[in-house]
Write a protein that holds these residues in place. Structure first.
Motif, PDB file in Angstrom:
ATOM      1  N   GLU A 193       0.824  -1.208   0.000  1.00  0.00           N
ATOM      2  CA  GLU A 193       0.000   0.000   0.000  1.00  0.00           C
ATOM      3  C   GLU A 193       0.859   1.259   0.000  1.00  0.00           C
ATOM      4  O   GLU A 193       0.527   2.239  -0.649  1.00  0.00           O
ATOM      5  N   THR A 233       0.796   3.999  -6.393  1.00  0.00           N
ATOM      6  CA  THR A 233       0.397   5.309  -6.883  1.00  0.00           C
ATOM      7  C   THR A 233      -1.114   5.433  -6.689  1.00  0.00           C
ATOM      8  O   THR A 233      -1.796   4.418  -6.479  1.00  0.00           O
ATOM      9  N   PRO A 234      -1.673   6.641  -6.777  1.00  0.00           N
ATOM     10  CA  PRO A 234      -3.127   6.776  -6.635  1.00  0.00           C
ATOM     11  C   PRO A 234      -3.918   5.940  -7.655  1.00  0.00           C
ATOM     12  O   PRO A 234      -4.950   5.352  -7.315  1.00  0.00           O
ATOM     13  N   GLN A 235      -3.425   5.849  -8.881  1.00  0.00           N
ATOM     14  CA  GLN A 235      -4.121   5.054  -9.897  1.00  0.00           C
ATOM     15  C   GLN A 235      -4.113   3.565  -9.538  1.00  0.00           C
ATOM     16  O   GLN A 235      -5.099   2.860  -9.747  1.00  0.00           O
ATOM     17  N   MET A 262      -3.935   2.397  -6.478  1.00  0.00           N
ATOM     18  CA  MET A 262      -4.872   2.248  -5.352  1.00  0.00           C
ATOM     19  C   MET A 262      -6.295   2.103  -5.873  1.00  0.00           C
ATOM     20  O   MET A 262      -7.050   1.251  -5.407  1.00  0.00           O
ATOM     21  N   ARG A 263      -6.637   2.944  -6.830  1.00  0.00           N
ATOM     22  CA  ARG A 263      -7.976   2.892  -7.397  1.00  0.00           C
ATOM     23  C   ARG A 263      -8.242   1.559  -8.096  1.00  0.00           C
ATOM     24  O   ARG A 263      -9.290   0.947  -7.900  1.00  0.00           O
ATOM     25  N   LEU A 307      -9.745   2.612  -1.761  1.00  0.00           N
ATOM     26  CA  LEU A 307     -10.535   3.598  -2.499  1.00  0.00           C
ATOM     27  C   LEU A 307     -10.699   4.893  -1.691  1.00  0.00           C
ATOM     28  O   LEU A 307     -10.628   5.992  -2.256  1.00  0.00           O
ATOM     29  N   ARG A 324      -8.594   6.005   0.518  1.00  0.00           N
ATOM     30  CA  ARG A 324      -7.279   6.656   0.495  1.00  0.00           C
ATOM     31  C   ARG A 324      -7.050   7.356  -0.848  1.00  0.00           C
ATOM     32  O   ARG A 324      -6.521   8.471  -0.895  1.00  0.00           O
ATOM     33  N   TYR A 325      -7.477   6.696  -1.928  1.00  0.00           N
ATOM     34  CA  TYR A 325      -7.356   7.304  -3.264  1.00  0.00           C
ATOM     35  C   TYR A 325      -8.155   8.605  -3.325  1.00  0.00           C
ATOM     36  O   TYR A 325      -7.673   9.609  -3.837  1.00  0.00           O
ATOM     37  N   ARG A 326      -9.359   8.596  -2.789  1.00  0.00           N
ATOM     38  CA  ARG A 326     -10.209   9.800  -2.815  1.00  0.00           C
ATOM     39  C   ARG A 326      -9.574  10.942  -2.011  1.00  0.00           C
ATOM     40  O   ARG A 326      -9.641  12.107  -2.411  1.00  0.00           O
ATOM     41  N   LYS A 336      -6.695  12.287  -4.071  1.00  0.00           N
ATOM     42  CA  LYS A 336      -7.225  13.006  -5.227  1.00  0.00           C
ATOM     43  C   LYS A 336      -7.769  14.378  -4.804  1.00  0.00           C
ATOM     44  O   LYS A 336      -7.597  15.375  -5.526  1.00  0.00           O
TER      45      LYS A 336
END
Length: 161
Positions: free
Chosen positions: A85, A89-91, A93-94, A151, A153-155, A158
């Protein structure tokens, strides 16, 4: 006492030679068996069909399977995200979060083990994404919960950037 005397007299030079030749024959038989086993394994690996080469026996698709899917369907599949984790990268994670929630967050899950107790392809997909293969519904729900956390964490990431 008579038996001990017979054993001593029974060992002659010719009996030593036969014991050596018997040992070498036994050794050659075992090496022949090993060779047969190796060639049988090679033959089995050669006889795998194209569809079998496309599926990874530990779960997911092989590179050849993803390429074949792209050829047939036009979709470009990517391998599962297996990073930690902290390294994602954010992508990523998504992607991993979406996969986990989609596969293991359903109201009714497909079977995770077959009749003989082996994991199904659905359960093995977790291995392709770097997760432990779930054997129970509770284990599958844990993977789904991890997906929800990814998700979220990604939000957050972002929203900041």
């Amino acid at each position: 006492m008579r038996m001990a005397a017979k054993k001593k007299t029974a060992k002659t030079k010719s009996s030593k030679k036969t014991s050596k030749s018997k040992a070498s024959k036994a050794k050659s038989k075992t090496s022949a068996r090993k060779t047969r086993k190796r060639t049988a394994k090679k033959a089995k690996s050669r006889k795998r069909s194209a569809s079998a080469r496309e599926k990874d026996p530990r779960g997911g698709l092989t590179a050849a399977g993803r390429k074949a899917f792209a050829r047939k369907q036009g979709a470009h599949l990517r391998p599962g995200v297996t990073k930690r984790e902290s390294e994602m990268t954010p992508q990523e994670m998504r992607r991993k979060g979406s996969w986990a929630v989609r596969c293991y967050g359903r109201a009714k899950l497909p079977p995770l083990v077959d009749g003989t107790g082996r994991p199904t392809r659905h359960a093995l997909s977790a291995h392709a994404w770097g997760e432990p293969v779930p054997k129970t519904v509770a284990e599958a729900r844990r993977i789904a919960a991890k997906g929800e956390r990814l998700l979220a964490r990604y939000r957050r990431v972002k929203a900041r950037g």
